[in-house]
Design an enzyme around this catalytic site. Sequence first.
Site, PDB file in Angstrom:
ATOM      1  N   CYS A  42     -12.730   1.388  31.570  1.00  0.00           N
ATOM      2  CA  CYS A  42     -13.995   1.405  32.113  1.00  0.00           C
ATOM      3  C   CYS A  42     -13.865   1.765  33.630  1.00  0.00           C
ATOM      4  CB  CYS A  42     -14.893   0.558  31.920  1.00  0.00           C
ATOM      5  SG  CYS A  42     -16.606   0.334  32.632  1.00  0.00           S
ATOM      6  N   CYS A  47     -16.431   4.767  32.410  1.00  0.00           N
ATOM      7  CA  CYS A  47     -17.570   4.690  32.771  1.00  0.00           C
ATOM      8  C   CYS A  47     -17.698   4.636  34.452  1.00  0.00           C
ATOM      9  CB  CYS A  47     -18.301   3.177  32.549  1.00  0.00           C
ATOM     10  SG  CYS A  47     -17.404   2.220  31.283  1.00  0.00           S
ATOM     11  N   LYS A  50     -16.720   8.228  35.525  1.00  0.00           N
ATOM     12  CA  LYS A  50     -17.683   9.211  34.692  1.00  0.00           C
ATOM     13  C   LYS A  50     -18.891   9.261  35.362  1.00  0.00           C
ATOM     14  CE  LYS A  50     -20.423   7.935  32.041  1.00  0.00           C
ATOM     15  NZ  LYS A  50     -20.141   7.716  30.721  1.00  0.00           N
ATOM     16  N   TYR A 176     -20.334  11.007  22.482  1.00  0.00           N
ATOM     17  CA  TYR A 176     -20.497  10.565  23.735  1.00  0.00           C
ATOM     18  C   TYR A 176     -19.666  11.254  24.868  1.00  0.00           C
ATOM     19  CZ  TYR A 176     -22.284   5.697  22.950  1.00  0.00           C
ATOM     20  OH  TYR A 176     -23.067   4.704  22.324  1.00  0.00           O
ATOM     21  N   GLU A 180     -21.040  14.432  27.431  1.00  0.00           N
ATOM     22  CA  GLU A 180     -21.049  13.641  28.805  1.00  0.00           C
ATOM     23  C   GLU A 180     -20.099  15.003  29.615  1.00  0.00           C
ATOM     24  OE1 GLU A 180     -19.870   9.631  29.037  1.00  0.00           O
ATOM     25  OE2 GLU A 180     -21.863   9.093  28.301  1.00  0.00           O
ATOM     26  N   HIS A 437     -48.268   4.852  35.605  1.00  0.00           N
ATOM     27  CA  HIS A 437     -48.607   6.315  35.631  1.00  0.00           C
ATOM     28  C   HIS A 437     -48.546   6.887  36.983  1.00  0.00           C
ATOM     29  CE1 HIS A 437     -50.788  10.018  34.054  1.00  0.00           C
ATOM     30  NE2 HIS A 437     -51.382  10.224  35.321  1.00  0.00           N
ATOM     31  N   GLU A 442     -44.147   5.852  30.478  1.00  0.00           N
ATOM     32  CA  GLU A 442     -45.421   5.480  29.898  1.00  0.00           C
ATOM     33  C   GLU A 442     -45.595   5.885  28.636  1.00  0.00           C
ATOM     34  OE1 GLU A 442     -48.942   7.246  32.061  1.00  0.00           O
ATOM     35  OE2 GLU A 442     -47.707   8.761  32.591  1.00  0.00           O
TER      36      GLU A 442
HETATM   37  P1  NDP Z   1     -17.283   9.649  19.547  1.00  0.00           P
HETATM   38  O1  NDP Z   1     -17.172   8.607  18.252  1.00  0.00           O
HETATM   39  O2  NDP Z   1     -18.711   9.205  20.319  1.00  0.00           O
HETATM   40  O3  NDP Z   1     -17.329  11.055  19.053  1.00  0.00           O
HETATM   41  C1  NDP Z   1     -16.160  11.574  18.530  1.00  0.00           C
HETATM   42  C2  NDP Z   1     -16.436  12.934  18.230  1.00  0.00           C
HETATM   43  O4  NDP Z   1     -15.393  13.593  17.618  1.00  0.00           O
HETATM   44  C3  NDP Z   1     -17.598  13.142  17.109  1.00  0.00           C
HETATM   45  O5  NDP Z   1     -18.259  14.384  17.326  1.00  0.00           O
HETATM   46  C4  NDP Z   1     -16.669  13.249  15.751  1.00  0.00           C
HETATM   47  O6  NDP Z   1     -17.335  14.220  14.925  1.00  0.00           O
HETATM   48  C5  NDP Z   1     -15.348  14.115  16.410  1.00  0.00           C
HETATM   49  N1  NDP Z   1     -14.275  14.041  15.656  1.00  0.00           N
HETATM   50  C6  NDP Z   1     -13.435  12.917  15.262  1.00  0.00           C
HETATM   51  N2  NDP Z   1     -12.486  13.243  14.744  1.00  0.00           N
HETATM   52  C7  NDP Z   1     -12.382  14.338  14.884  1.00  0.00           C
HETATM   53  C8  NDP Z   1     -11.350  15.618  14.422  1.00  0.00           C
HETATM   54  N3  NDP Z   1     -10.161  15.125  13.771  1.00  0.00           N
HETATM   55  N4  NDP Z   1     -11.519  16.887  14.485  1.00  0.00           N
HETATM   56  C9  NDP Z   1     -12.573  17.062  15.017  1.00  0.00           C
HETATM   57  N5  NDP Z   1     -13.562  16.191  15.704  1.00  0.00           N
HETATM   58  C10 NDP Z   1     -13.499  15.068  15.314  1.00  0.00           C
HETATM   59  O7  NDP Z   1     -16.364   9.340  20.490  1.00  0.00           O
HETATM   60  P2  NDP Z   1     -15.882   9.693  22.059  1.00  0.00           P
HETATM   61  O8  NDP Z   1     -14.250  10.256  21.985  1.00  0.00           O
HETATM   62  O9  NDP Z   1     -16.912  10.626  22.465  1.00  0.00           O
HETATM   63  O10 NDP Z   1     -15.978   8.399  22.574  1.00  0.00           O
HETATM   64  C11 NDP Z   1     -15.304   7.302  22.205  1.00  0.00           C
HETATM   65  C12 NDP Z   1     -16.046   5.887  22.413  1.00  0.00           C
HETATM   66  O11 NDP Z   1     -16.378   5.612  23.778  1.00  0.00           O
HETATM   67  C13 NDP Z   1     -17.469   6.170  22.011  1.00  0.00           C
HETATM   68  O12 NDP Z   1     -17.583   5.962  20.574  1.00  0.00           O
HETATM   69  C14 NDP Z   1     -18.330   5.205  22.852  1.00  0.00           C
HETATM   70  O13 NDP Z   1     -18.500   3.973  22.370  1.00  0.00           O
HETATM   71  C15 NDP Z   1     -17.306   5.039  24.093  1.00  0.00           C
HETATM   72  N6  NDP Z   1     -17.819   5.609  25.182  1.00  0.00           N
HETATM   73  C16 NDP Z   1     -19.208   5.097  25.566  1.00  0.00           C
HETATM   74  C17 NDP Z   1     -19.801   5.940  26.607  1.00  0.00           C
HETATM   75  C18 NDP Z   1     -21.235   5.451  27.180  1.00  0.00           C
HETATM   76  O14 NDP Z   1     -21.540   4.244  26.843  1.00  0.00           O
HETATM   77  N7  NDP Z   1     -22.003   6.257  27.718  1.00  0.00           N
HETATM   78  C19 NDP Z   1     -19.212   7.039  27.256  1.00  0.00           C
HETATM   79  C20 NDP Z   1     -18.226   7.550  26.686  1.00  0.00           C
HETATM   80  C21 NDP Z   1     -17.325   6.985  25.462  1.00  0.00           C
HETATM   81  P3  NDP Z   1     -18.171  13.418  13.498  1.00  0.00           P
HETATM   82  O15 NDP Z   1     -19.477  13.246  14.240  1.00  0.00           O
HETATM   83  O16 NDP Z   1     -18.010  14.315  12.581  1.00  0.00           O
HETATM   84  O17 NDP Z   1     -17.574  12.137  13.124  1.00  0.00           O
END
Ligand code: NDP
Length: 448
Positions: A42, A47, A50, A176, A180, A437, A442
Amino acid sequence: MHDDSDLLVIGGGSAGVATAIRAARHGAKVTLFEPHELGGTCVNRGCVPKKAMWLAAELAVAQRMAQEVGFDVQPGKLDWPAFVARREAYVARARGSYDKRLADLGIRLVRAHAHFVDARTLHADGADYRASHIVIATGSRPRPLALPGAELAIDSDGFFKLGAQPARVGIIGGGYIAVELAGVLGSFGSQVELITRKQGLLSHFDADLGRALGEMMRAEGIAHHEGCAVQGVRRDGDALRLDCSDHEPHGPYDVVISAIGRVPDIESLRLDAAGVSVNMYNEIVTDAFENTSVDGVYALGDVNGKLQLTPVAIAAGRQLAERLFNGQRDAHLDYANVPSVVFSHPPVGSVGLSEAAARVQYGDTVKVRSARFAPMLWSLAGREGKTFMKLVCAGDDERVVGVHGIGPGMDEILQGFAVAVRMGATYADFLKTVAIHPTSAEEFVTMG
Ligand code: NDP
């Protein structure tokens, strides 16, 4: 053998540090093992840096809007290396405060990897450490891209090492991190393409949010290739291309970013020596109290795979410390109704159940209200986009079980509504609340 600690904590990220500090405040003698910088993902690679990039990207968007509403300004480009230096200085200050807090509380910090010798003993830096309580808080790392040419792509760690703004970027994933980074780079003027294996974005959220975000990103010029299984990354002259299931190779790109989830960081722990169980995803199996399969060993944060969010890791760690060292025998984190914000452009906010999940749980009693409207600044700037907000209500009393939205300010709006959802507010309570407002927020208390 060091056997003077009440608690050994493996990992100095959000979960580990929060547990160690709370335990030490209750008088526990704590030893924490961390070979790298304190703060974990983080603070160092997640976080915090980012959000710095996101804030700079907001300024890039604001410059264009300023021009659109009539300011005599020319939107400028970000001096990437200068801003990165500023960002890293901020991160270093945040890290420094962690070091100080541990030192002030007398927490012993061992700057080394630790691994299990048995269920009560760890080995690190040539010595053994023994205690009745051991917390595993080693976090997660980007899921490796298991494809030919994967070494040509970078992940979110690589993104934070970029020394210059890439002009053409392909991003694999639609969660995510993918949206982002797409938002940040798109706002700075990079040409960005998202490649997702399924249709849509943000598959873990209410479907309307992913749809709305997709529309807004397309309006900002970010391309989205959906239903496209990437088969490999390859070099093509100076550029990179992605071979995909849908015939045409995608690219050319200067940088390919893989953002396909995160996996628990457990390889070096020698969990077998303690008998700690993991599931098929290598997540450490824990119960509601963060107990692992071994008495006296606990696992918190990303490593247990429950909800990979920093505030969740911190809250779970504090609850565990209350239970172990402050006599609060029932203390544990309630994982329901955890609010979450995706720092896309514009941000997405969500708490509670999606409409689909609510329908599974509450059937026909579910009622959905939603609003689409043009935020005032967008209208003034002549932009066409509309924000989207949605309430999911359930039961005879129409309790609000889900609040979801996408639009400017959603990152800040959501926290207060998360309190209302946790307290069991009903739709009638929302309507009884007098609106502020003119704001976007709102809409949540005026939705018909
Ligand atoms: P996410 O789980 O959010 O997203 C992963 C993405 O990768 C999904 O679109 C998934 O597709 C896809 N995917 C998974 N495996 C494959 C593959 N083998 N080939 C192609 N696509 C694939 O993970 P992130 O990496 O974005 O982030 C990791 C974690 O970190 C998040 O789950 C979150 O909890 C945390 N995070 C939180 C943030 C915040 O609070 N703002 C910011 C960044 C990260 P599908 O939908 O098909 O499964």
